[in-house]
Design a protein around this motif. Structure first.
Motif, PDB file in Angstrom:
ATOM      1  N   ALA A 162       0.835  -1.211   0.000  1.00 37.31           N
ATOM      2  CA  ALA A 162       0.000   0.000   0.000  1.00 37.31           C
ATOM      3  C   ALA A 162       0.869   1.260   0.000  1.00 37.31           C
ATOM      4  O   ALA A 162       0.585   2.222  -0.725  1.00 37.31           O
ATOM      5  CB  ALA A 162      -0.933  -0.003   1.206  1.00 37.31           C
ATOM      6  N   LEU A 163       1.938   1.260   0.789  1.00 33.77           N
ATOM      7  CA  LEU A 163       2.841   2.414   0.807  1.00 33.77           C
ATOM      8  C   LEU A 163       3.515   2.616  -0.545  1.00 33.77           C
ATOM      9  O   LEU A 163       3.663   3.753  -1.015  1.00 33.77           O
ATOM     10  CB  LEU A 163       3.895   2.247   1.904  1.00 33.77           C
ATOM     11  CG  LEU A 163       3.406   2.446   3.330  1.00 33.77           C
ATOM     12  CD1 LEU A 163       4.514   2.083   4.322  1.00 33.77           C
ATOM     13  CD2 LEU A 163       2.944   3.871   3.555  1.00 33.77           C
ATOM     14  N   GLY A 178       2.183   6.661  -6.815  1.00 32.66           N
ATOM     15  CA  GLY A 178       1.118   7.524  -7.332  1.00 32.66           C
ATOM     16  C   GLY A 178       1.390   8.989  -7.086  1.00 32.66           C
ATOM     17  O   GLY A 178       1.174   9.833  -7.961  1.00 32.66           O
ATOM     18  N   ALA A 179       1.871   9.318  -5.890  1.00 33.98           N
ATOM     19  CA  ALA A 179       2.173  10.717  -5.573  1.00 33.98           C
ATOM     20  C   ALA A 179       3.307  11.231  -6.459  1.00 33.98           C
ATOM     21  O   ALA A 179       3.236  12.353  -6.989  1.00 33.98           O
ATOM     22  CB  ALA A 179       2.544  10.856  -4.103  1.00 33.98           C
ATOM     23  N   LEU A 180       4.335  10.425  -6.644  1.00 35.09           N
ATOM     24  CA  LEU A 180       5.450  10.845  -7.502  1.00 35.09           C
ATOM     25  C   LEU A 180       5.010  11.032  -8.944  1.00 35.09           C
ATOM     26  O   LEU A 180       5.386  12.012  -9.597  1.00 35.09           O
ATOM     27  CB  LEU A 180       6.597   9.837  -7.422  1.00 35.09           C
ATOM     28  CG  LEU A 180       7.395   9.836  -6.122  1.00 35.09           C
ATOM     29  CD1 LEU A 180       8.402   8.698  -6.115  1.00 35.09           C
ATOM     30  CD2 LEU A 180       8.092  11.161  -5.915  1.00 35.09           C
ATOM     31  N   LEU A 181       4.214  10.106  -9.450  1.00 31.53           N
ATOM     32  CA  LEU A 181       3.701  10.246 -10.808  1.00 31.53           C
ATOM     33  C   LEU A 181       2.860  11.511 -10.954  1.00 31.53           C
ATOM     34  O   LEU A 181       2.984  12.236 -11.942  1.00 31.53           O
ATOM     35  CB  LEU A 181       2.874   9.023 -11.197  1.00 31.53           C
ATOM     36  CG  LEU A 181       3.652   7.764 -11.542  1.00 31.53           C
ATOM     37  CD1 LEU A 181       2.706   6.590 -11.734  1.00 31.53           C
ATOM     38  CD2 LEU A 181       4.486   7.985 -12.797  1.00 31.53           C
ATOM     39  N   VAL A 214      -5.588  11.284  -4.054  1.00 30.78           N
ATOM     40  CA  VAL A 214      -6.761  10.668  -3.420  1.00 30.78           C
ATOM     41  C   VAL A 214      -7.078   9.336  -4.100  1.00 30.78           C
ATOM     42  O   VAL A 214      -7.334   8.327  -3.431  1.00 30.78           O
ATOM     43  CB  VAL A 214      -7.975  11.626  -3.471  1.00 30.78           C
ATOM     44  CG1 VAL A 214      -9.260  10.900  -3.122  1.00 30.78           C
ATOM     45  CG2 VAL A 214      -7.762  12.811  -2.554  1.00 30.78           C
ATOM     46  N   LEU A 215      -7.030   9.310  -5.424  1.00 27.40           N
ATOM     47  CA  LEU A 215      -7.298   8.073  -6.164  1.00 27.40           C
ATOM     48  C   LEU A 215      -6.317   6.967  -5.771  1.00 27.40           C
ATOM     49  O   LEU A 215      -6.727   5.843  -5.476  1.00 27.40           O
ATOM     50  CB  LEU A 215      -7.226   8.342  -7.671  1.00 27.40           C
ATOM     51  CG  LEU A 215      -7.406   7.116  -8.562  1.00 27.40           C
ATOM     52  CD1 LEU A 215      -8.834   6.598  -8.451  1.00 27.40           C
ATOM     53  CD2 LEU A 215      -7.052   7.454  -9.999  1.00 27.40           C
ATOM     54  N   PHE A 216      -5.029   7.298  -5.739  1.00 26.19           N
ATOM     55  CA  PHE A 216      -4.036   6.297  -5.369  1.00 26.19           C
ATOM     56  C   PHE A 216      -4.168   5.891  -3.896  1.00 26.19           C
ATOM     57  O   PHE A 216      -3.872   4.759  -3.533  1.00 26.19           O
ATOM     58  CB  PHE A 216      -2.616   6.788  -5.672  1.00 26.19           C
ATOM     59  CG  PHE A 216      -2.228   6.598  -7.101  1.00 26.19           C
ATOM     60  CD1 PHE A 216      -1.821   5.352  -7.561  1.00 26.19           C
ATOM     61  CD2 PHE A 216      -2.275   7.644  -8.005  1.00 26.19           C
ATOM     62  CE1 PHE A 216      -1.460   5.149  -8.883  1.00 26.19           C
ATOM     63  CE2 PHE A 216      -1.924   7.464  -9.330  1.00 26.19           C
ATOM     64  CZ  PHE A 216      -1.521   6.212  -9.777  1.00 26.19           C
ATOM     65  N   SER A 217      -4.626   6.801  -3.060  1.00 22.85           N
ATOM     66  CA  SER A 217      -4.894   6.450  -1.660  1.00 22.85           C
ATOM     67  C   SER A 217      -5.988   5.415  -1.567  1.00 22.85           C
ATOM     68  O   SER A 217      -5.893   4.455  -0.800  1.00 22.85           O
ATOM     69  CB  SER A 217      -5.275   7.698  -0.854  1.00 22.85           C
ATOM     70  OG  SER A 217      -4.216   8.613  -0.816  1.00 22.85           O
TER      71      SER A 217
END
Length: 122
Positions: A90-91, A97-100, A116-119
């Motif tokens: 999950a991490l 996702g955040a980096l992308l 939010v989506l990747f979360s």
């Protein structure tokens, strides 16, 4: 989960974390009002990764509550190996996702939406 599980007394679970959170909040407030160092008491929205802030308590209390639950018999059936692997996966999804989002999207709102989506996915 073990065959015997302990009793969950809410007062015992909430009192210590609540007092610690209150203490950190008061120290943070005083630090900001008195113009303390930005590294400790950053005044930007969200604290800007300041070292004194309640957001860091999520990590501390996660371990605290996890250990208490495991001691009472509410731990993972696999001894925690699968749970730890799930956490790491999950991490990895959230960080990737955040980096992308940061590297590929210019709009701050779109970055937040992707985060939010990747979360949710993680």
């Amino acid at each position: 989960m073990g065959s015997t599980v302990g009793r969950l007394d809410i007062k015992d679970w909430i009192l210590v974390p609540a007092l610690i959170t209150l203490g950190v909040t008061v120290v943070r407030l005083l630090g900001e009002m008195l113009g303390g160092p930005q590294i400790l008491f950053g005044s930007e929205a969200g604290g800007g990764f300041s070292l004194v802030g309640i957001v860091w308590l999520v990590l501390i209390f996660g371990v605290y509550f996890g250990k208490k639950l495991a001691r009472l018999g509410y731990g993972p059936a696999s001894g925690g190996g699968r749970a730890a692997l799930g956490l790491l996966l999950a991490l990895a999804v959230i960080v990737a996702g955040a980096l992308l989002a940061i590297l590929l999207v210019e709009s701050l709102w779109m970055q937040a939406g992707l985060f939010v989506l990747f979360s949710w996915v993680s």
